[in-house]
Design a protein around this motif. Structure first.
Motif, PDB file in Angstrom:
ATOM      1  N   GLU A   1       0.829  -1.205   0.000  1.00 49.73           N
ATOM      2  CA  GLU A   1       0.000   0.000   0.000  1.00 49.73           C
ATOM      3  C   GLU A   1       0.863   1.254   0.000  1.00 49.73           C
ATOM      4  O   GLU A   1       0.542   2.250  -0.662  1.00 49.73           O
ATOM      5  CB  GLU A   1      -0.918  -0.008   1.216  1.00 49.73           C
ATOM      6  N   GLN A   2       1.975   1.222   0.691  1.00 49.72           N
ATOM      7  CA  GLN A   2       2.883   2.366   0.725  1.00 49.72           C
ATOM      8  C   GLN A   2       3.497   2.619  -0.654  1.00 49.72           C
ATOM      9  O   GLN A   2       3.619   3.777  -1.079  1.00 49.72           O
ATOM     10  CB  GLN A   2       3.980   2.125   1.762  1.00 49.72           C
ATOM     11  N   LEU A   3       3.854   1.566  -1.359  1.00 44.37           N
ATOM     12  CA  LEU A   3       4.402   1.715  -2.714  1.00 44.37           C
ATOM     13  C   LEU A   3       3.334   2.257  -3.669  1.00 44.37           C
ATOM     14  O   LEU A   3       3.624   3.085  -4.530  1.00 44.37           O
ATOM     15  CB  LEU A   3       4.930   0.372  -3.219  1.00 44.37           C
ATOM     16  N   ARG A   4       2.101   1.765  -3.507  1.00 45.59           N
ATOM     17  CA  ARG A   4       1.016   2.269  -4.351  1.00 45.59           C
ATOM     18  C   ARG A   4       0.780   3.753  -4.107  1.00 45.59           C
ATOM     19  O   ARG A   4       0.672   4.540  -5.053  1.00 45.59           O
ATOM     20  CB  ARG A   4      -0.277   1.483  -4.071  1.00 45.59           C
ATOM     21  N   GLU A   5       0.738   4.135  -2.841  1.00 44.90           N
ATOM     22  CA  GLU A   5       0.509   5.535  -2.496  1.00 44.90           C
ATOM     23  C   GLU A   5       1.627   6.422  -3.027  1.00 44.90           C
ATOM     24  O   GLU A   5       1.385   7.520  -3.552  1.00 44.90           O
ATOM     25  CB  GLU A   5       0.416   5.673  -0.972  1.00 44.90           C
ATOM     26  N   LEU A   6       2.853   5.947  -2.944  1.00 43.66           N
ATOM     27  CA  LEU A   6       3.986   6.722  -3.444  1.00 43.66           C
ATOM     28  C   LEU A   6       3.900   6.887  -4.957  1.00 43.66           C
ATOM     29  O   LEU A   6       4.094   7.998  -5.475  1.00 43.66           O
ATOM     30  CB  LEU A   6       5.293   6.037  -3.058  1.00 43.66           C
ATOM     31  N   GLY A   7       3.606   5.803  -5.667  1.00 42.41           N
ATOM     32  CA  GLY A   7       3.498   5.900  -7.120  1.00 42.41           C
ATOM     33  C   GLY A   7       2.413   6.850  -7.562  1.00 42.41           C
ATOM     34  O   GLY A   7       2.605   7.673  -8.465  1.00 42.41           O
ATOM     35  N   GLU A   8       1.263   6.777  -6.909  1.00 43.73           N
ATOM     36  CA  GLU A   8       0.150   7.652  -7.278  1.00 43.73           C
ATOM     37  C   GLU A   8       0.471   9.108  -6.949  1.00 43.73           C
ATOM     38  O   GLU A   8       0.060  10.016  -7.687  1.00 43.73           O
ATOM     39  CB  GLU A   8      -1.115   7.191  -6.569  1.00 43.73           C
ATOM     40  N   SER A   9       1.193   9.341  -5.870  1.00 41.51           N
ATOM     41  CA  SER A   9       1.542  10.714  -5.484  1.00 41.51           C
ATOM     42  C   SER A   9       2.562  11.312  -6.441  1.00 41.51           C
ATOM     43  O   SER A   9       2.450  12.479  -6.835  1.00 41.51           O
ATOM     44  CB  SER A   9       2.070  10.734  -4.053  1.00 41.51           C
ATOM     45  N   ILE A  10       3.574  10.539  -6.820  1.00 43.50           N
ATOM     46  CA  ILE A  10       4.558  11.030  -7.788  1.00 43.50           C
ATOM     47  C   ILE A  10       3.878  11.319  -9.112  1.00 43.50           C
ATOM     48  O   ILE A  10       4.147  12.336  -9.767  1.00 43.50           O
ATOM     49  CB  ILE A  10       5.700  10.010  -7.971  1.00 43.50           C
ATOM     50  N   ASN A  11       2.970  10.445  -9.509  1.00 41.74           N
ATOM     51  CA  ASN A  11       2.271  10.639 -10.780  1.00 41.74           C
ATOM     52  C   ASN A  11       1.399  11.884 -10.742  1.00 41.74           C
ATOM     53  O   ASN A  11       1.358  12.662 -11.702  1.00 41.74           O
ATOM     54  CB  ASN A  11       1.426   9.413 -11.107  1.00 41.74           C
ATOM     55  N   TYR A  12       0.709  12.081  -9.645  1.00 39.98           N
ATOM     56  CA  TYR A  12      -0.138  13.262  -9.459  1.00 39.98           C
ATOM     57  C   TYR A  12       0.657  14.541  -9.667  1.00 39.98           C
ATOM     58  O   TYR A  12       0.171  15.504 -10.280  1.00 39.98           O
ATOM     59  CB  TYR A  12      -0.743  13.212  -8.053  1.00 39.98           C
ATOM     60  N   ASN A  13       1.891  14.553  -9.214  1.00 38.03           N
ATOM     61  CA  ASN A  13       2.704  15.767  -9.288  1.00 38.03           C
ATOM     62  C   ASN A  13       3.026  16.175 -10.721  1.00 38.03           C
ATOM     63  O   ASN A  13       3.399  17.323 -10.962  1.00 38.03           O
ATOM     64  CB  ASN A  13       4.013  15.575  -8.528  1.00 38.03           C
ATOM     65  N   ALA A  14       2.888  15.284 -11.696  1.00 44.60           N
ATOM     66  CA  ALA A  14       3.279  15.600 -13.075  1.00 44.60           C
ATOM     67  C   ALA A  14       2.222  16.385 -13.832  1.00 44.60           C
ATOM     68  O   ALA A  14       2.520  16.949 -14.893  1.00 44.60           O
ATOM     69  CB  ALA A  14       3.590  14.311 -13.837  1.00 44.60           C
ATOM     70  N   TYR A  15       1.006  16.413 -13.318  1.00 43.81           N
ATOM     71  CA  TYR A  15      -0.090  17.018 -14.077  1.00 43.81           C
ATOM     72  C   TYR A  15      -0.214  18.512 -13.793  1.00 43.81           C
ATOM     73  O   TYR A  15      -0.244  18.935 -12.643  1.00 43.81           O
ATOM     74  CB  TYR A  15      -1.408  16.309 -13.753  1.00 43.81           C
ATOM     75  N   GLY A  16      -0.301  19.275 -14.856  1.00 41.45           N
ATOM     76  CA  GLY A  16      -0.447  20.716 -14.798  1.00 41.45           C
ATOM     77  C   GLY A  16      -0.128  21.288 -16.154  1.00 41.45           C
ATOM     78  O   GLY A  16       0.529  20.644 -16.979  1.00 41.45           O
ATOM     79  N   ASP A  17      -0.600  22.490 -16.425  1.00 47.82           N
ATOM     80  CA  ASP A  17      -0.282  23.121 -17.704  1.00 47.82           C
ATOM     81  C   ASP A  17       1.178  23.551 -17.755  1.00 47.82           C
ATOM     82  O   ASP A  17       1.823  23.509 -18.796  1.00 47.82           O
ATOM     83  CB  ASP A  17      -1.198  24.322 -17.944  1.00 47.82           C
ATOM     84  N   THR A  18       1.700  23.995 -16.601  1.00 52.48           N
ATOM     85  CA  THR A  18       3.103  24.382 -16.480  1.00 52.48           C
ATOM     86  C   THR A  18       3.614  23.882 -15.140  1.00 52.48           C
ATOM     87  O   THR A  18       2.836  23.440 -14.280  1.00 52.48           O
ATOM     88  CB  THR A  18       3.294  25.905 -16.556  1.00 52.48           C
ATOM     89  N   GLU A  19       4.918  23.989 -14.923  1.00 50.15           N
ATOM     90  CA  GLU A  19       5.468  23.565 -13.643  1.00 50.15           C
ATOM     91  C   GLU A  19       4.966  24.432 -12.495  1.00 50.15           C
ATOM     92  O   GLU A  19       5.041  24.021 -11.328  1.00 50.15           O
ATOM     93  CB  GLU A  19       6.994  23.573 -13.705  1.00 50.15           C
ATOM     94  N   ALA A  20       4.437  25.617 -12.797  1.00 50.45           N
ATOM     95  CA  ALA A  20       3.877  26.472 -11.746  1.00 50.45           C
ATOM     96  C   ALA A  20       2.660  25.825 -11.086  1.00 50.45           C
ATOM     97  O   ALA A  20       2.333  26.152  -9.934  1.00 50.45           O
ATOM     98  CB  ALA A  20       3.496  27.835 -12.318  1.00 50.45           C
ATOM     99  N   ASP A  21       1.978  24.923 -11.797  1.00 50.02           N
ATOM    100  CA  ASP A  21       0.829  24.218 -11.228  1.00 50.02           C
ATOM    101  C   ASP A  21       1.250  23.112 -10.272  1.00 50.02           C
ATOM    102  O   ASP A  21       0.433  22.643  -9.474  1.00 50.02           O
ATOM    103  CB  ASP A  21      -0.022  23.593 -12.338  1.00 50.02           C
ATOM    104  N   LEU A  22       2.502  22.666 -10.347  1.00 49.98           N
ATOM    105  CA  LEU A  22       2.950  21.503  -9.597  1.00 49.98           C
ATOM    106  C   LEU A  22       3.469  21.887  -8.213  1.00 49.98           C
ATOM    107  O   LEU A  22       3.851  23.025  -7.972  1.00 49.98           O
ATOM    108  CB  LEU A  22       4.062  20.781 -10.370  1.00 49.98           C
ATOM    109  N   LEU A  23       3.529  20.900  -7.336  1.00 53.57           N
ATOM    110  CA  LEU A  23       4.119  21.155  -6.022  1.00 53.57           C
ATOM    111  C   LEU A  23       5.634  21.233  -6.112  1.00 53.57           C
ATOM    112  O   LEU A  23       6.266  21.970  -5.356  1.00 53.57           O
ATOM    113  CB  LEU A  23       3.713  20.053  -5.034  1.00 53.57           C
ATOM    114  N   ILE A  24       6.232  20.461  -7.035  1.00 51.56           N
ATOM    115  CA  ILE A  24       7.679  20.450  -7.191  1.00 51.56           C
ATOM    116  C   ILE A  24       7.999  20.089  -8.641  1.00 51.56           C
ATOM    117  O   ILE A  24       7.360  19.194  -9.202  1.00 51.56           O
ATOM    118  CB  ILE A  24       8.338  19.441  -6.211  1.00 51.56           C
ATOM    119  N   PRO A  25       8.928  20.781  -9.292  1.00 51.40           N
ATOM    120  CA  PRO A  25       9.280  20.425 -10.669  1.00 51.40           C
ATOM    121  C   PRO A  25       9.768  18.981 -10.745  1.00 51.40           C
ATOM    122  O   PRO A  25      10.482  18.504  -9.849  1.00 51.40           O
ATOM    123  CB  PRO A  25      10.402  21.407 -11.014  1.00 51.40           C
ATOM    124  N   PRO A  26       9.395  18.244 -11.777  1.00 50.07           N
ATOM    125  CA  PRO A  26       9.776  16.829 -11.870  1.00 50.07           C
ATOM    126  C   PRO A  26      11.277  16.572 -11.784  1.00 50.07           C
ATOM    127  O   PRO A  26      11.701  15.569 -11.184  1.00 50.07           O
ATOM    128  CB  PRO A  26       9.213  16.415 -13.233  1.00 50.07           C
TER     129      PRO A  26
END
Length: 336
Positions: free
Chosen positions: A149-174
């Motif tokens: 479950e921890q690995l699943r949560e980590l993967g989904e969280s990293i993936n979530y961070n990639a979505y946005g029109d620009t890096e300004a939408d993200l919590l941290i640049p990839p």
């Protein structure tokens, strides 16, 4: 000789590169971006004194840039699972490409390395919403359910961070996220030591709560289309919400659109998990569209083509879920 690592900024791209560099340490220049930044190879300077590794971006989309590099004597290794078109036969190209629905780039790298860094492959597969493939891979390791479950949560969280029109939408640049992550050979230690993992989890949950309050703008027998508002949270959650819908309703297709200030939509499409085909063919009917069989997207869909997209969506998936009805389509997923 200078080396470039060119990779998609989502969980699959980051975890694929991480596995490679754990096994084959190499100083390199990083080229990446938000999820929809897929024409990345054109950012590599054409020079005969470089080498390139490409991960998780379509060869077909990057064909012109790839051919230019190959013709200048650049050695390129290419790992990907998106639509590729014809793969060039060239002595400088080493392609590791598999477009079948139940794989992703992290799994291709795992296969290439003989499972040497498999925990990260599991993280990447969960991030790409390949729940069955990730779970099967997890069974090859002696993991407790809470670790999976921890690995699943980590993967989904990293993936979530990639979505946005620009890096300004993200919590941290990839690229910065990769640099933090790459310090750790063990994903559990990464989760424990890096505050960004908790920040990503919290933000994703908050954004998902907002998305789950919405009703579909088009409820069809084959699936549903959601149009999210012009807000940073909506752009961030587009992929995570699409994966949530796909998992909650595996017999139906889904499209999640977010709008920018010009009224242009960015589109994420998920084919039914029970029949994971058709997403890339649908999206390739529109300019800036591409992806893979199970999940694809359109970078820029003009507002006046939304009806055209809706009709194409229905046509693409009409045979995927004949037993579904409009009444069941409008049922809301659980927020548990």
């Amino acid at each position: 000789m200078k080396h470039f690592d060119v990779f998609n900024g989502d969980a699959d791209g980051i975890c694929a590169l991480h596995q490679l560099r754990l096994e084959k340490p190499l100083r390199s220049s990083l080229i990446t971006g938000v999820k929809r930044d897929v024409e990345l190879l054109a950012r590599v300077p054409v020079s005969s004194d470089i080498s390139v590794t490409v991960l998780d971006i379509s060869l077909d989309v990057n064909r012109t840039a790839l051919l230019a590099l190959l013709q200048h004597g650049v050695k390129v290794e290419y790992f990907d699972h998106h639509f590729s078109g014809a793969i060039p036969a060239h002595p400088n190209l080493r392609p590791y490409i598999d477009t079948t629905p139940e794989t992703c780039t992290s799994l291709l790298v795992d296969r290439h390395l003989g499972g040497q860094h498999r925990l990260w492959a599991i993280v990447g597969a969960y991030g790409d919403n390949l729940l069955h493939a990730a779970g099967t891979l997890a069974q090859s390791r002696t993991l407790q359910p809470e670790q999976v479950e921890q690995l699943r949560e980590l993967g989904e969280s990293i993936n979530y961070n990639a979505y946005g029109d620009t890096e300004a939408d993200l919590l941290i640049p990839p690229a910065r996220l990769y640099e933090k992550l790459h310090r750790y050979s063990d994903p559990f230690t990464f989760v424990t030591n890096e505050p960004i993992t908790q920040a990503l989890r919290d933000a994703r949950r908050q954004d998902m709560e907002l998305a789950q309050r919405l009703r579909p703008d088009a409820a069809l027998a084959c699936g549903a289309i959601y149009v999210l508002p012009n807000e940073p949270w909506a752009r961030r959650v587009r992929g995570a919400f699409g994966n949530f819908l796909a998992t909650s309703f595996p017999d139906r297709a889904h499209a999640v659109l977010s709008e920018d200030v010009q009224g242009i939509y960015t589109v994420s499409v998920r084919a039914p998990l029970a029949n994971p085909y058709g997403a890339v063919d649908l999206c390739r009917r529109f300019a800036s569209g591409g992806g893979r069989e199970a999940a694809a997207g359109i970078g820029r869909l003009p507002h006046d083509r939304l009806r055209e997209f809706t009709l194409a969506f229905e046509e693409a998936f009409v045979n995927s879920s004949q037993v579904q009805t409009i009444s069941t389509q409008t049922a809301r997923p659980s927020t548990q």
